[in-house]
Design a protein around this motif. Structure first.
Motif, PDB file in Angstrom:
ATOM      1  N   TRP A  84       0.874  -1.185   0.000  1.00 45.79           N
ATOM      2  CA  TRP A  84       0.000   0.000   0.000  1.00 45.79           C
ATOM      3  C   TRP A  84       0.904   1.225   0.000  1.00 45.79           C
ATOM      4  CZ3 TRP A  84      -5.499  -0.502   1.210  1.00 45.79           C
ATOM      5  CH2 TRP A  84      -6.178   0.716   1.267  1.00 45.79           C
ATOM      6  N   PHE A  89       2.563   9.243  -3.674  1.00 47.19           N
ATOM      7  CA  PHE A  89       3.717   8.489  -4.182  1.00 47.19           C
ATOM      8  C   PHE A  89       3.370   7.630  -5.400  1.00 47.19           C
ATOM      9  CE2 PHE A  89       4.579   9.433   0.249  1.00 47.19           C
ATOM     10  CZ  PHE A  89       5.868   9.942   0.184  1.00 47.19           C
ATOM     11  N   GLY A  93       6.703   4.566 -10.242  1.00 50.47           N
ATOM     12  CA  GLY A  93       7.450   3.314 -10.276  1.00 50.47           C
ATOM     13  C   GLY A  93       7.877   2.819  -8.906  1.00 50.47           C
ATOM     14  N   ARG A 115      -3.157 -11.581  -4.761  1.00 49.46           N
ATOM     15  CA  ARG A 115      -4.508 -11.473  -5.318  1.00 49.46           C
ATOM     16  C   ARG A 115      -4.800  -9.998  -5.537  1.00 49.46           C
ATOM     17  NH1 ARG A 115      -8.704 -14.504  -2.575  1.00 49.46           N
ATOM     18  NH2 ARG A 115      -7.393 -16.334  -2.295  1.00 49.46           N
ATOM     19  N   ASN A 120      -8.053  -3.413 -10.655  1.00 48.79           N
ATOM     20  CA  ASN A 120      -6.911  -2.684 -10.077  1.00 48.79           C
ATOM     21  C   ASN A 120      -5.721  -2.840 -11.044  1.00 48.79           C
ATOM     22  OD1 ASN A 120      -4.951  -1.475  -8.530  1.00 48.79           O
ATOM     23  ND2 ASN A 120      -5.414  -2.598  -6.649  1.00 48.79           N
ATOM     24  N   ALA A 122      -3.264  -0.913 -12.005  1.00 51.34           N
ATOM     25  CA  ALA A 122      -1.912  -0.534 -11.592  1.00 51.34           C
ATOM     26  C   ALA A 122      -1.257  -1.667 -10.794  1.00 51.34           C
ATOM     27  CB  ALA A 122      -1.948   0.754 -10.771  1.00 51.34           C
TER      28      ALA A 122
HETATM   29  C1  LIG Z   1      -1.347  -0.169  -6.674  1.00 49.09           C
HETATM   30  C2  LIG Z   1      -0.218   0.742  -6.214  1.00 49.09           C
HETATM   31  C3  LIG Z   1       0.638  -0.007  -5.207  1.00 49.09           C
HETATM   32  C4  LIG Z   1       0.611   1.129  -7.438  1.00 49.09           C
HETATM   33  O1  LIG Z   1       1.741   1.881  -7.003  1.00 49.09           O
HETATM   34  P1  LIG Z   1       2.639   2.752  -8.043  1.00 49.09           P
HETATM   35  O2  LIG Z   1       3.896   3.104  -7.353  1.00 49.09           O
HETATM   36  O3  LIG Z   1       1.802   3.857  -8.594  1.00 49.09           O
HETATM   37  O4  LIG Z   1       2.919   1.669  -9.171  1.00 49.09           O
HETATM   38  P2  LIG Z   1       4.097   1.771 -10.278  1.00 49.09           P
HETATM   39  O5  LIG Z   1       4.256   3.220 -10.638  1.00 49.09           O
HETATM   40  O6  LIG Z   1       5.286   1.020  -9.809  1.00 49.09           O
HETATM   41  O7  LIG Z   1       3.471   0.926 -11.484  1.00 49.09           O
HETATM   42  C5  LIG Z   1       2.144   1.102 -11.917  1.00 49.09           C
HETATM   43  C6  LIG Z   1       2.034   0.537 -13.310  1.00 49.09           C
HETATM   44  O8  LIG Z   1       0.642   0.482 -13.665  1.00 49.09           O
HETATM   45  C7  LIG Z   1       0.424   1.260 -14.813  1.00 49.09           C
HETATM   46  N1  LIG Z   1      -0.920   1.835 -14.671  1.00 49.09           N
HETATM   47  C8  LIG Z   1      -1.401   2.564 -13.658  1.00 49.09           C
HETATM   48  N2  LIG Z   1      -2.693   2.861 -13.889  1.00 49.09           N
HETATM   49  C9  LIG Z   1      -3.012   2.290 -15.059  1.00 49.09           C
HETATM   50  C10 LIG Z   1      -4.197   2.243 -15.837  1.00 49.09           C
HETATM   51  N3  LIG Z   1      -5.326   2.819 -15.421  1.00 49.09           N
HETATM   52  N4  LIG Z   1      -4.168   1.566 -17.009  1.00 49.09           N
HETATM   53  C11 LIG Z   1      -3.037   0.958 -17.437  1.00 49.09           C
HETATM   54  N5  LIG Z   1      -1.874   0.966 -16.729  1.00 49.09           N
HETATM   55  C12 LIG Z   1      -1.883   1.636 -15.559  1.00 49.09           C
HETATM   56  C13 LIG Z   1       1.534   2.308 -14.818  1.00 49.09           C
HETATM   57  O9  LIG Z   1       1.740   2.851 -16.097  1.00 49.09           O
HETATM   58  C14 LIG Z   1       2.698   1.435 -14.347  1.00 49.09           C
HETATM   59  O10 LIG Z   1       3.150   0.573 -15.357  1.00 49.09           O
HETATM   60  P3  LIG Z   1       4.504   0.911 -16.201  1.00 49.09           P
HETATM   61  O11 LIG Z   1       5.626   0.997 -15.207  1.00 49.09           O
HETATM   62  O12 LIG Z   1       4.605  -0.212 -17.148  1.00 49.09           O
HETATM   63  O13 LIG Z   1       4.241   2.248 -16.868  1.00 49.09           O
HETATM   64  C15 LIG Z   1      -0.761   2.025  -5.523  1.00 49.09           C
HETATM   65  O14 LIG Z   1      -1.634   2.687  -6.423  1.00 49.09           O
HETATM   66  C16 LIG Z   1      -1.532   1.755  -4.256  1.00 49.09           C
HETATM   67  O15 LIG Z   1      -0.954   1.644  -3.185  1.00 49.09           O
HETATM   68  N6  LIG Z   1      -2.884   1.625  -4.353  1.00 49.09           N
HETATM   69  C17 LIG Z   1      -3.752   1.426  -3.188  1.00 49.09           C
HETATM   70  C18 LIG Z   1      -3.540   0.077  -2.495  1.00 49.09           C
HETATM   71  C19 LIG Z   1      -3.548  -1.103  -3.434  1.00 49.09           C
HETATM   72  O16 LIG Z   1      -4.270  -1.154  -4.414  1.00 49.09           O
HETATM   73  N7  LIG Z   1      -2.702  -2.091  -3.095  1.00 49.09           N
HETATM   74  C20 LIG Z   1      -2.590  -3.313  -3.865  1.00 49.09           C
HETATM   75  C21 LIG Z   1      -3.634  -4.283  -3.438  1.00 49.09           C
HETATM   76  S1  LIG Z   1      -3.586  -5.759  -4.456  1.00 49.09           S
END
Ligand SMILES: CC(C)(COP(=O)(O)OP(=O)(O)OC[C@H]1O[C@@H](n2cnc3c(N)ncnc32)[C@H](O)[C@@H]1OP(=O)(O)O)[C@@H](O)C(=O)NCCC(=O)NCCS
Length: 163
Positions: A84, A89, A93, A115, A120, A122
């Motif tokens: 999370w 942030f 990446g 899972r 979701n 990202a």
């Molecule tokens: C999910 C989460 C951890 C992602 O963190 P982040 O640091 O933004 O992720 P990153 O930047 O490392 O990578 C995200 C990737 O998804 C892609 N992405 C994000 N949103 C997207 C969308 N709507 N459609 C397509 N790709 C998407 C980004 O382009 C990136 O891929 P890339 O490196 O190939 O460009 C963060 O949003 C978060 O903490 N969310 C809330 C809690 C959560 O969902 N936890 C996971 C539970 S399973």
């Protein structure tokens, strides 16, 4: 940008609590606790997981700021990963780099499971970049959506290579 994982310290907890209040983050994660604003439940949860020898948790520190956390726990006898990040942030990446570091740290814990709610995107992308493969599907009641929600089941094998 500097990024490191370190042990959780008490001062991280108020930051994690603020981060878990974000409505969009809750929607994404979907399978959350009943009430993210319940401070006592949060304290109880962290007290328990920080002292469980089967759970590995690390704080993600970016440029000296607490960006979030990543952990693995045992579910049905198998290690499973979760993470999370605070909203500010996202999109840099940080999750991808943090997962790679964490998976290196727990490199004996394979296969590693994950899972993710199907929408979701990202999180799914982060997992796939770290070598996880979709191995199944499930659904269940997601507290953050108050609805039955579909999810992917993923697995990282010992031999998986990073994308
Ligand atoms: C999910 C989460 C951890 C992602 O963190 P982040 O640091 O933004 O992720 P990153 O930047 O490392 O990578 C995200 C990737 O998804 C892609 N992405 C994000 N949103 C997207 C969308 N709507 N459609 C397509 N790709 C998407 C980004 O382009 C990136 O891929 P890339 O490196 O190939 O460009 C963060 O949003 C978060 O903490 N969310 C809330 C809690 C959560 O969902 N936890 C996971 C539970 S399973």
């Amino acid at each position: 940008m500097s990024l490191e994982l370190r042990e959780v310290i008490d001062a991280d907890l108020p930051i994690f609590f603020e981060q878990q209040l974000d409505p969009d983050a809750n929607w994404m994660a979907a399978f959350t606790g009943k009430d993210p604003a319940d401070r006592e439940a949060f304290e109880r949860h962290w007290e328990r997981i920080r002292h469980d020898p089967e759970i590995v948790i690390r704080t993600i520190v970016v440029d000296d700021q607490v960006a979030g956390h990543v952990s693995s726990y045992i579910e049905e006898g198998q290690p499973e990963i979760t993470y999370w990040l605070g909203r500010v942030f996202w999109g840099r990446g940080i999750a991808s780099r943090s997962l790679r570091l964490f998976l290196d740290h727990v490199n004996g814990a394979r296969p590693m499971r994950a899972r993710v709610a199907k929408d979701n995107i990202a999180s799914l992308r982060v997992l796939q970049k770290c070598g996880f493969m979709i191995v199944g599907e499930d659904h269940g009641f997601a507290n953050a959506r108050a609805a039955d929600t579909e999810e992917y089941l993923l697995r990282l094998e010992a031999s998986s290579s990073l994308a």
